[in-house]
Scaffold this motif. Structure first.
Motif, mmCIF file in Angstrom:
data_model
loop_
_atom_site.group_PDB
_atom_site.id
_atom_site.type_symbol
_atom_site.label_atom_id
_atom_site.label_comp_id
_atom_site.label_asym_id
_atom_site.label_seq_id
_atom_site.Cartn_x
_atom_site.Cartn_y
_atom_site.Cartn_z
ATOM 1 N N PHE A 1 1.098 -1.444 0.164
ATOM 2 C CA PHE A 1 0.054 -0.021 -0.014
ATOM 3 C C PHE A 1 0.319 1.099 -0.280
ATOM 4 C CE2 PHE A 1 -2.423 3.331 2.237
ATOM 5 C CZ PHE A 1 -3.377 3.247 1.085
ATOM 6 N N ILE A 2 1.943 1.756 1.079
ATOM 7 C CA ILE A 2 3.109 2.469 0.782
ATOM 8 C C ILE A 2 2.999 2.488 -0.643
ATOM 9 C CG2 ILE A 2 4.759 3.693 2.129
ATOM 10 C CD1 ILE A 2 4.357 2.103 4.929
ATOM 11 N N GLY B 1 2.687 6.212 -7.168
ATOM 12 C CA GLY B 1 1.494 6.771 -7.754
ATOM 13 C C GLY B 1 1.521 8.734 -7.631
ATOM 14 N N ALA B 2 1.691 8.654 -6.584
ATOM 15 C CA ALA B 2 2.053 9.685 -6.629
ATOM 16 C C ALA B 2 3.158 10.689 -6.923
ATOM 17 C CB ALA B 2 2.014 10.274 -5.075
ATOM 18 N N ILE C 1 -4.964 9.242 -3.275
ATOM 19 C CA ILE C 1 -4.618 7.994 -3.632
ATOM 20 C C ILE C 1 -4.865 6.965 -2.407
ATOM 21 C CG2 ILE C 1 -3.563 6.278 -4.005
ATOM 22 C CD1 ILE C 1 -1.361 8.613 -6.417
ATOM 23 N N GLY C 2 -4.645 7.574 -1.646
ATOM 24 C CA GLY C 2 -4.884 6.301 0.073
ATOM 25 C C GLY C 2 -6.671 6.289 -0.090
ATOM 26 N N VAL C 3 -7.122 7.867 0.061
ATOM 27 C CA VAL C 3 -9.092 7.919 0.194
ATOM 28 C C VAL C 3 -9.215 6.772 -1.273
ATOM 29 C CG1 VAL C 3 -10.446 9.149 -0.347
ATOM 30 C CG2 VAL C 3 -8.845 9.939 1.235
ATOM 31 N N ALA D 1 -8.269 7.665 7.317
ATOM 32 C CA ALA D 1 -6.851 7.824 7.627
ATOM 33 C C ALA D 1 -5.915 6.654 6.859
ATOM 34 C CB ALA D 1 -7.159 6.248 9.288
ATOM 35 N N ASP D 2 -6.663 5.786 5.905
ATOM 36 C CA ASP D 2 -6.085 5.812 4.684
ATOM 37 C C ASP D 2 -5.339 6.339 4.276
ATOM 38 O OD1 ASP D 2 -6.547 2.794 5.400
ATOM 39 O OD2 ASP D 2 -7.880 3.052 4.063
ATOM 40 N N GLY D 3 -6.218 7.958 3.800
ATOM 41 C CA GLY D 3 -5.403 8.829 2.934
ATOM 42 C C GLY D 3 -4.630 9.795 3.942
#
Length: 104
Positions: free
Chosen positions: A9-10, A16-17, A54-56, A81-83
């Motif tokens: 995920f990280i 992506g960013a 991207i996290g959201v 929190a994921d964001g």
């Protein structure tokens, strides 16, 4: 297993960013957006901002880290929190790797 998922995920948030903010492949649409909108232009030239969204998006699609660590993962709190995890990971890796990326 869970730590591996968090690492993926990280890295996905950072990749992506980094791709959206610095990729030459996306430079034409990025420059078009920057020339049309001040708000969205600032948004897509900031790795921390893009990492957050991207996290959201990962969280809203059900593949955020809270989906594996928390039973009720579709709460707005866990989406934020994921964001924040995506934002922090994109920013920290950006700070660590930017000089290598630009060749300094």
């Amino acid at each position: 297993m869970y730590l591996g998922y968090l690492l993926c995920f990280i890295l996905a948030c950072y990749g992506g960013a980094n791709g959206i903010v610095y990729s030459s492949l996306l430079s034409t649409p990025r420059n078009w957006i920057v020339s049309r909108s001040v708000f969205f232009g600032k948004l897509i030239t900031c790795p921390m901002c893009v990492g957050f969204w991207i996290g959201v998006m990962f969280s809203m699609s059900g593949i955020g880290p809270t989906a594996y660590y928390v039973i009720e993962s579709y709460s707005p709190f866990f989406t934020l929190a994921d964001g924040f995890v995506g934002s922090a990971s994109a920013w920290i890796l950006h700070l660590l790797l930017y000089e290598k990326m630009v060749g300094k």
